[in-house]
Design an enzyme around this catalytic site. Structure first.
Site, PDB file in Angstrom:
ATOM      1  N   LYS A 150      -2.926   0.506  -5.347  1.00  0.00           N
ATOM      2  CA  LYS A 150      -2.768   1.784  -6.135  1.00  0.00           C
ATOM      3  C   LYS A 150      -3.433   1.176  -7.606  1.00  0.00           C
ATOM      4  O   LYS A 150      -2.677   1.032  -8.794  1.00  0.00           O
ATOM      5  CB  LYS A 150      -1.619   2.328  -6.258  1.00  0.00           C
ATOM      6  CG  LYS A 150      -1.450   3.687  -7.207  1.00  0.00           C
ATOM      7  CD  LYS A 150      -0.151   4.606  -6.664  1.00  0.00           C
ATOM      8  CE  LYS A 150      -0.005   5.698  -7.402  1.00  0.00           C
ATOM      9  NZ  LYS A 150      -1.311   6.876  -7.022  1.00  0.00           N
ATOM     10  N   GLU A 182      -8.822  11.040   2.415  1.00  0.00           N
ATOM     11  CA  GLU A 182      -7.664  11.682   1.547  1.00  0.00           C
ATOM     12  C   GLU A 182      -8.139  12.257   0.473  1.00  0.00           C
ATOM     13  O   GLU A 182      -9.391  12.485   0.182  1.00  0.00           O
ATOM     14  CB  GLU A 182      -6.693  10.707   1.151  1.00  0.00           C
ATOM     15  CG  GLU A 182      -7.413   9.456   0.036  1.00  0.00           C
ATOM     16  CD  GLU A 182      -6.481   8.244  -0.385  1.00  0.00           C
ATOM     17  OE1 GLU A 182      -5.095   8.502  -0.283  1.00  0.00           O
ATOM     18  OE2 GLU A 182      -7.087   7.360  -0.443  1.00  0.00           O
ATOM     19  N   LEU A 206      -4.275   5.243   0.344  1.00  0.00           N
ATOM     20  CA  LEU A 206      -3.231   5.049  -0.131  1.00  0.00           C
ATOM     21  C   LEU A 206      -1.846   5.465   0.450  1.00  0.00           C
ATOM     22  O   LEU A 206      -1.851   6.646   1.204  1.00  0.00           O
ATOM     23  CB  LEU A 206      -2.973   5.706  -1.609  1.00  0.00           C
ATOM     24  CG  LEU A 206      -1.941   5.166  -2.398  1.00  0.00           C
ATOM     25  CD1 LEU A 206      -2.167   4.071  -2.981  1.00  0.00           C
ATOM     26  CD2 LEU A 206      -1.458   6.313  -3.597  1.00  0.00           C
TER      27      LEU A 206
HETATM   28  N1  PDD Z   1      -1.735  10.141  -7.014  1.00  0.00           N
HETATM   29  N2  PDD Z   1      -3.833   9.113  -2.424  1.00  0.00           N
HETATM   30  C1  PDD Z   1      -4.386   9.187  -3.560  1.00  0.00           C
HETATM   31  C2  PDD Z   1      -5.810   8.802  -3.683  1.00  0.00           C
HETATM   32  C3  PDD Z   1      -3.405   9.121  -4.751  1.00  0.00           C
HETATM   33  O1  PDD Z   1      -3.942   8.890  -5.855  1.00  0.00           O
HETATM   34  C4  PDD Z   1      -2.295   9.701  -4.659  1.00  0.00           C
HETATM   35  C5  PDD Z   1      -1.191   9.818  -5.718  1.00  0.00           C
HETATM   36  C6  PDD Z   1      -1.746   9.914  -3.418  1.00  0.00           C
HETATM   37  C7  PDD Z   1      -0.465  10.291  -3.036  1.00  0.00           C
HETATM   38  O2  PDD Z   1       0.545   9.275  -3.170  1.00  0.00           O
HETATM   39  P1  PDD Z   1       2.165   9.658  -3.762  1.00  0.00           P
HETATM   40  O3  PDD Z   1       2.528  10.566  -2.785  1.00  0.00           O
HETATM   41  O4  PDD Z   1       2.640   8.285  -3.813  1.00  0.00           O
HETATM   42  O5  PDD Z   1       2.192  10.066  -5.009  1.00  0.00           O
HETATM   43  C8  PDD Z   1      -2.607   9.766  -1.975  1.00  0.00           C
HETATM   44  C9  PDD Z   1      -0.773  10.033  -8.043  1.00  0.00           C
HETATM   45  C10 PDD Z   1       0.141  11.373  -8.024  1.00  0.00           C
HETATM   46  C11 PDD Z   1      -1.997  10.247  -9.638  1.00  0.00           C
HETATM   47  O6  PDD Z   1      -2.971   9.347  -9.375  1.00  0.00           O
HETATM   48  O7  PDD Z   1      -1.683  10.738 -10.465  1.00  0.00           O
END
Ligand code: PDD
Length: 286
Positions: A150, A182, A206
């Protein structure tokens, strides 16, 4: 209202918080982040975010900035100081700064930079956007190959959101070699004949914390799940679709590249999963 934010051990008004211009996060996008949601003043799935943060740091050979207990204390203190009932806590760790620009990593004992701030989002749970559902466009996925880490390299996802906005839509799903990876900031799903389809975990997406919780809850609710590659055309022919993320929970999708799904309103499985997820999250928040 001026927020109180956290920078390297200090709680400061946002206007007084600074990091070096040589910080590797700023110069090289050499940093990782987490976004944890807050409901009823409590943190949702904090442990999941801490575990993923460690995974991202390890993958990039970066030191942990502090312990899990310290991180919990900082999160809680910021939520309290800023009076957050519903919202988000953003956390970023970078490889710090050794006072110059160099492609090579600085010495291993260079202290990391740790920054946290809150975002107040009243109505996050009872969201009008979730009642309406999201309109999606598809775009090519041209990001780097370690999307399971991330990192703060979010330029292309930002451009994707802007492409969606320009097309009068809410978000974009990215497609690589003909298959959906995604959403720009969420994981992607469709539902056909009662089966939830989503891409399996790999380095190409992710590993969403919300994805993990929602798939567990779906399976507990006896819903069928098929983790496999899928195309935009399959999703367009689906009964319904949705995305998951910490910032929007379960978000129904009602249109993909101009094609309405079902009757063009949020589908029953997405609505139910959102409800179950919110109930469970509030119940287990810390
Ligand atoms: N984004 N895929 C991507 C590319 C993301 O940036 C995110 C989360 C997710 C979902 O992951 P999670 O369920 O752990 O939030 C999937 C966050 C919310 C952001 O960048 O603000």
């Amino acid at each position: 209202m001026t927020r109180t934010v956290y920078v390297n051990g200090d709680y400061l008004p946002e206007t007084e918080a600074t990091v070096s211009i040589f910080d590797r996060g700023f110069l090289m996008a050499d940093g990782v982040y987490e976004v944890t949601s807050v409901l009823g003043g409590k943190l949702i799935d904090f442990e999941g975010h801490v575990v993923r943060l460690k995974r991202s740091l390890d993958a990039l050979d970066m030191a942990e900035p502090c312990s899990r207990d310290d991180l919990l204390e900082i999160h809680r203190k910021l939520v309290e100081l800023n009076g957050i009932d519903e919202g988000l806590v953003y956390l970023q760790v970078t490889r710090g700064s050794d006072g110059d620009r160099d492609f090579a990593f600085p010495a291993a004992d260079t202290p990391p930079t740790l920054v946290l701030f809150t975002q107040n989002k009243p109505g996050l749970a009872d969201s009008p956007a979730a009642k309406k559902g999201a309109k999606i466009i598809s775009i090519e996925d041209i990001r780097w190959g370690r999307r399971d880490i991330k990192t703060v390299q979010l330029l292309y996802p930002s451009m994707g959101k802007m492409m969606a906005k320009k097309a009068g839509c809410d978000d974009a799903w990215m497609v690589e070699d003909g298959h959906v990876t995604e959403g720009t900031s969420n994981n992607a799903y469709f539902v056909k004949d009662g089966v939830i389809v989503t891409r399996p975990l790999s380095t190409e997406i992710l590993h969403g914390i919300t994805r993990k919780a929602v798939l567990r809850l779906a399976s507990e609710a006896q819903l069928k799940i098929d983790e496999r590659l899928f195309t935009i055309e399959e999703a367009q022919a689906a009964d319904e679709a949705f995305t998951t993320s910490a910032s929007a929970f379960v978000m129904p999708v009602v249109e993909i590249d101009g094609v309405s799904l079902g009757d063009g309103t949020p589908g029953p499985i997405a609505r139910r999963l959102r409800e179950i997820y919110l109930e469970e999250s509030v119940r287990t928040a810390i």
